[in-house]
Design a protein around this motif. Structure first.
Motif, PDB file in Angstrom:
ATOM      1  N   ASP A 110     121.078 115.919  94.431  1.00  0.00           N
ATOM      2  CA  ASP A 110     121.160 114.562  94.491  1.00  0.00           C
ATOM      3  C   ASP A 110     121.937 113.810  95.835  1.00  0.00           C
ATOM      4  N   SER A 111     120.998 112.189  96.077  1.00  0.00           N
ATOM      5  CA  SER A 111     122.050 111.973  97.331  1.00  0.00           C
ATOM      6  C   SER A 111     122.194 110.706  96.612  1.00  0.00           C
ATOM      7  N   TYR A 112     123.059 109.450  97.417  1.00  0.00           N
ATOM      8  CA  TYR A 112     123.418 108.348  97.273  1.00  0.00           C
ATOM      9  C   TYR A 112     122.966 107.612  98.212  1.00  0.00           C
ATOM     10  N   ASP A 113     122.902 106.036  97.596  1.00  0.00           N
ATOM     11  CA  ASP A 113     122.434 105.051  98.794  1.00  0.00           C
ATOM     12  C   ASP A 113     123.186 103.641  98.290  1.00  0.00           C
ATOM     13  N   GLU A 114     123.870 103.528  98.967  1.00  0.00           N
ATOM     14  CA  GLU A 114     124.660 102.671  99.102  1.00  0.00           C
ATOM     15  C   GLU A 114     125.261 101.675  99.467  1.00  0.00           C
ATOM     16  N   GLU A 115     125.743 100.040  99.261  1.00  0.00           N
ATOM     17  CA  GLU A 115     126.195  99.074 100.343  1.00  0.00           C
ATOM     18  C   GLU A 115     127.267  98.657  99.645  1.00  0.00           C
ATOM     19  N   PHE A 116     128.650  98.237 101.131  1.00  0.00           N
ATOM     20  CA  PHE A 116     130.162  98.022 100.043  1.00  0.00           C
ATOM     21  C   PHE A 116     130.678  97.474 101.808  1.00  0.00           C
ATOM     22  N   ARG A 117     131.726  96.909 101.687  1.00  0.00           N
ATOM     23  CA  ARG A 117     132.373  96.398 102.470  1.00  0.00           C
ATOM     24  C   ARG A 117     133.889  96.520 103.234  1.00  0.00           C
ATOM     25  N   VAL A 118     133.937  97.251 104.336  1.00  0.00           N
ATOM     26  CA  VAL A 118     134.714  97.722 104.459  1.00  0.00           C
ATOM     27  C   VAL A 118     135.770  96.897 105.596  1.00  0.00           C
ATOM     28  N   VAL A 119     137.135  97.026 104.931  1.00  0.00           N
ATOM     29  CA  VAL A 119     138.429  96.460 105.679  1.00  0.00           C
ATOM     30  C   VAL A 119     138.438  96.976 106.723  1.00  0.00           C
ATOM     31  N   ARG A 120     138.381  96.948 108.143  1.00  0.00           N
ATOM     32  CA  ARG A 120     138.814  96.844 109.444  1.00  0.00           C
ATOM     33  C   ARG A 120     140.792  96.610 109.266  1.00  0.00           C
ATOM     34  N   PRO A 121     141.328  97.165 109.865  1.00  0.00           N
ATOM     35  CA  PRO A 121     143.218  97.764 110.347  1.00  0.00           C
ATOM     36  C   PRO A 121     142.991  95.870 111.155  1.00  0.00           C
ATOM     37  N   ASP A 122     142.437  95.085 111.776  1.00  0.00           N
ATOM     38  CA  ASP A 122     142.756  93.934 111.664  1.00  0.00           C
ATOM     39  C   ASP A 122     142.381  92.841 110.652  1.00  0.00           C
ATOM     40  N   GLY A 123     141.904  93.285 109.576  1.00  0.00           N
ATOM     41  CA  GLY A 123     141.521  92.458 108.642  1.00  0.00           C
ATOM     42  C   GLY A 123     139.807  91.925 108.477  1.00  0.00           C
TER      43      GLY A 123
END
Length: 261
Positions: free
Chosen positions: A118-131
C-alpha cells in the motif's frame, strides 16, 4: 557485446584448435570487461542525473528501507522545509515525525504504518525550530526488485503552505458572503417588524396624548435605535463603509431608569 583479437604469425600457417580456443576465451573476457565498464558508466551517469534533479527541485525526495528504520536518501530540500539537517534524519529516521504538529502527529504516526504493497497520501503541519508552521503534502510508493518484491519505499513531500493559505482565504470569503446575505435578510425582516410598531405609537400618542406620552417616547427611541441597527446591518451586508457616531451612555442610562421606574 562482442570482443575480437587479431593475431599474426611470423610465418604463414593456419591457427590450431588450441589457438582458436584461447582467442575465443580472451574475446569473451574482453566483451565482459567492455560491458561492465559501459554498465558502470551508465549507472554513474544515471545517478548523477538523479542527484542533479533531486537536489534542484523544491519538493523533498526521500527513500527508506521497507520497514522505514533506515533513511537511504533524502534531498537537501528537507533542510529548507523542515528546518532540520539531513544528517539528523540519517542518524534518526523518525526525526521528521518528531517535528509534526502535536494535533497531527498521532494521525500521521498511524498512517505511516501500512502494508508494503500500500501507499499513503497525507497532509499535515510541521513546526520548524523557529516556531513557524508549514503545511506538508507527503506520499510514498513501494519500490520493487526484479522478483516483484517490495524492498524499499520512495516518497515525495511538498510544501503546500501557500496553497492552504489561499484555500483558507477563499473559505473565509465564502463565509463572509454568507454572513452578508444573512445580515441583509435579517435587516429587511427587522425593518418590516419595526415599521408597524412605529405607526402604532403614533396612533397611541393621538389617542392618549397626556397619559402615555413619556412611555411612547421611550418606545419610539427604542424603535429608532432598532432602525439604526438595521441600517448598520444593511451597510455591512452591502460592504459599504459604516458611519461612526458618538455614543452618550448617560442618556441611555436615563432612559433605562425611566423604564425601571
Amino acid at each position: 557485446m562482442l570482443g575480437t583479437f587479431a593475431t599474426y604469425w611470423r610465418e604463414p600457417r593456419a591457427p590450431t584448435a588450441r589457438d582458436l580456443a584461447v582467442h575465443e576465451r580472451s574475446a569473451s573476457l574482453a566483451s565482459v570487461a567492455i560491458l561492465r565498464h559501459r554498465t558502470v558508466e551508465a549507472l554513474r551517469a544515471g545517478e548523477e542525473r538523479f542527484r542533479e534533479l533531486a537536489e534542484n527541485i523544491d519538493e523533498i525526495f526521500w527513500m527508506t528501507d521497507q520497514a522505514k528504520t533506515q533513511m537511504i536518501y533524502v534531498s537537501p530540500a528537507y533542510e529548507k522545509i523542515w528546518g532540520r539537517t539531513c544528517a539528523s534524519l540519517y542518524a534518526s529516521p523518525s526525526d521528521w515525525l518528531d517535528a509534526i504538529h502535536p494535533e497531527d502527529r498521532e494521525r500521521i504516526s498511524r498512517a505511516v504504518v501500512h502494508p508494503p504493497d500500500d501507499s499513503y497520501d497525507e497532509e499535515f503541519r510541521v513546526v520548524r525550530p523557529d516556531g513557524s508552521i508549514r503545511w506538508i503534502h507527503d506520499r510514498d510508493f513501494p519500490v520493487r526488485n526484479a522478483a516483484g518484491e517490495v524492498y524499499r519505499l520512495a516518497g515525495v513531500a511538498q510544501d503546500i503552505t501557500e496553497r492552504r493559505q489561499v484555500e483558507e482565504q477563499m473559505l473565509r470569503a465564502q463565509r463572509l458572503e454568507t454572513i452578508d446575505n444573512l445580515a441583509g435578510g435579517v435587516a429587511h425582516d427587522l425593518n418590516n417588524a419595526l415599521a408597524p410598531i412605529l405607526m402604532t405609537t403614533e396612533l397611541l400618542r393621538r389617542e392618549f396624548p397626556d397619559t402615555a406620552g413619556k412611555y411612547l417616547d421611550l418606545v419610539e427611541s427604542g424603535i429608532k435605535r432598532g432602525a439604526d441597527m438595521v441600517r448598520q446591518l444593511l451597510t455591512f451586508a452591502r460592504g459599504a463603509e459604516g458611519e461612526r457616531l458618538v455614543i452618550q451612555p448617560g442618556r441611555l442610562l436615563e432612559e433605562m431608569t425611566t423604564l425601571i421606574e
